[in-house]
Scaffold this active site. Structure first.
Site, PDB file in Angstrom:
ATOM      1  N   ARG A   1      -9.564   2.713  -7.956  1.00  0.00           N
ATOM      2  CA  ARG A   1      -8.815   3.121  -6.262  1.00  0.00           C
ATOM      3  C   ARG A   1      -9.379   3.331  -5.267  1.00  0.00           C
ATOM      4  NH1 ARG A   1      -4.659   0.570  -7.059  1.00  0.00           N
ATOM      5  NH2 ARG A   1      -4.169   0.725  -4.571  1.00  0.00           N
TER       6      ARG A   1
ATOM      7  N   GLU B   1       0.703  -1.253  -0.063  1.00  0.00           N
ATOM      8  CA  GLU B   1      -0.029   0.137  -0.244  1.00  0.00           C
ATOM      9  C   GLU B   1       1.071   1.433  -0.056  1.00  0.00           C
ATOM     10  OE1 GLU B   1      -2.985  -0.279  -0.551  1.00  0.00           O
ATOM     11  OE2 GLU B   1      -3.574  -2.086   0.150  1.00  0.00           O
TER      12      GLU B   1
ATOM     13  N   ASN C   1       1.170   4.042  -3.152  1.00  0.00           N
ATOM     14  CA  ASN C   1       0.543   5.391  -2.884  1.00  0.00           C
ATOM     15  C   ASN C   1       1.819   6.306  -3.598  1.00  0.00           C
ATOM     16  OD1 ASN C   1      -1.223   5.307  -1.810  1.00  0.00           O
ATOM     17  ND2 ASN C   1      -0.849   5.956   0.731  1.00  0.00           N
TER      18      ASN C   1
END
Lengths: 145, 100
Positions: free
Chosen positions: A108, A50, A54
């Site tokens: 997303r 994650e 990002n």
């Protein structure tokens, strides 16, 4: 609080999406030294995935750059992963951490930080617009003992 | 990844690691099949997925939107307990049917 580092590792790679899988695998290999359970390893891989995603999707959405991972295994089997980019930064960290908040469109979910928080013991976000973002993840490895 | 058609249902068998990088190809293949075959039900089968992060949730959300716009229902099956935990953080459980 400063804790003695038992082991460290630094990885620098370009913010390409193909490196999301590489980053997970590399962190898993480093964490293996702490003898984690399968579950702890999966938690860590998910959280790292994650944070690196990002950096790729948001941090460097306008220009290319590198992602730096600083890994440390601390006293007491505490694993710390710093994911750093020198990208656009986050104007409102509190807002960005909210579940389902995303600026990246339909595909997303906006769950990145929620997943990190749920699979780690501590998540710290330091960011400055125009300067970049550092996400620090900490996970206590209890192992099979 | 494999796609099969059985009566009115189209099943997409997802395999391997599902992240932001790999989701792109999965999404494209699923959408192409959905648009060309127009099934009543789109089923996403996660039993061959070895790793998933929140990109899996994005994949389900995106397919839910497209399927709905084409009049198809979406069902999801084969999620591990931990992956189901990620999916349920999104509130998708209200919109999508989960099969065992």
């Amino acid at each position: 609080m400063n804790k003695t580092k038992r082991n460290t590792c630094r990885l620098v790679f370009p913010a390409k999406s193909v490196n999301e899988g590489f980053a997970r695998a590399a962190v898993a290999a480093f964490a293996a030294l702490a003898d984690p359970t399968v579950e702890e390893l999966a938690d860590l891989k998910t959280a790292v995935s994650e944070a690196v995603t990002n950096a790729v999707v948001h941090g460097y959405r306008d220009y290319p750059g590198d992602v730096t991972l600083d890994l440390a295994l601390l006293e007491g089997n505490l694993l710390r992963v710093k994911v750093r980019d020198k990208g656009v930064g986050i104007a409102d960290v509190k807002l960005a951490r909210q579940a389902l908040y995303t600026t990246a469109g339909d595909e997303r979910s906006g769950l990145g930080f929620t997943v990190m928080e749920s699979f780690c013991d501590k998540v710290k976000v330091a960011s400055r617009p125009g300067r970049g973002t550092t996400v620090t993840l900490e996970k206590q490895i209890r192992g099979r003992a | 990844m494999q796609i099969t058609r059985e009566q009115d249902a189209l099943t997409v068998f997802l395999t391997g690691e599902l992240d932001h990088h790999t989701a792109r190809a999965m999404r494209q293949a699923a959408d192409d099949a959905l648009r060309s075959q127009k099934p009543d039900v789109l089923r996403l089968d996660f039993s061959g997925v070895t790793f998933m992060d929140s990109s899996g949730v994005g994949l389900i959300m995106g397919r839910y939107k497209l399927a709905s716009s084409l009049g198809a229902a979406l069902t999801v099956r084969g999620l591990t307990k931990r992956d189901e935990r990620i999916v349920k953080m999104s509130g998708l459980a209200k919109l999508v049917r989960f099969e065992d």
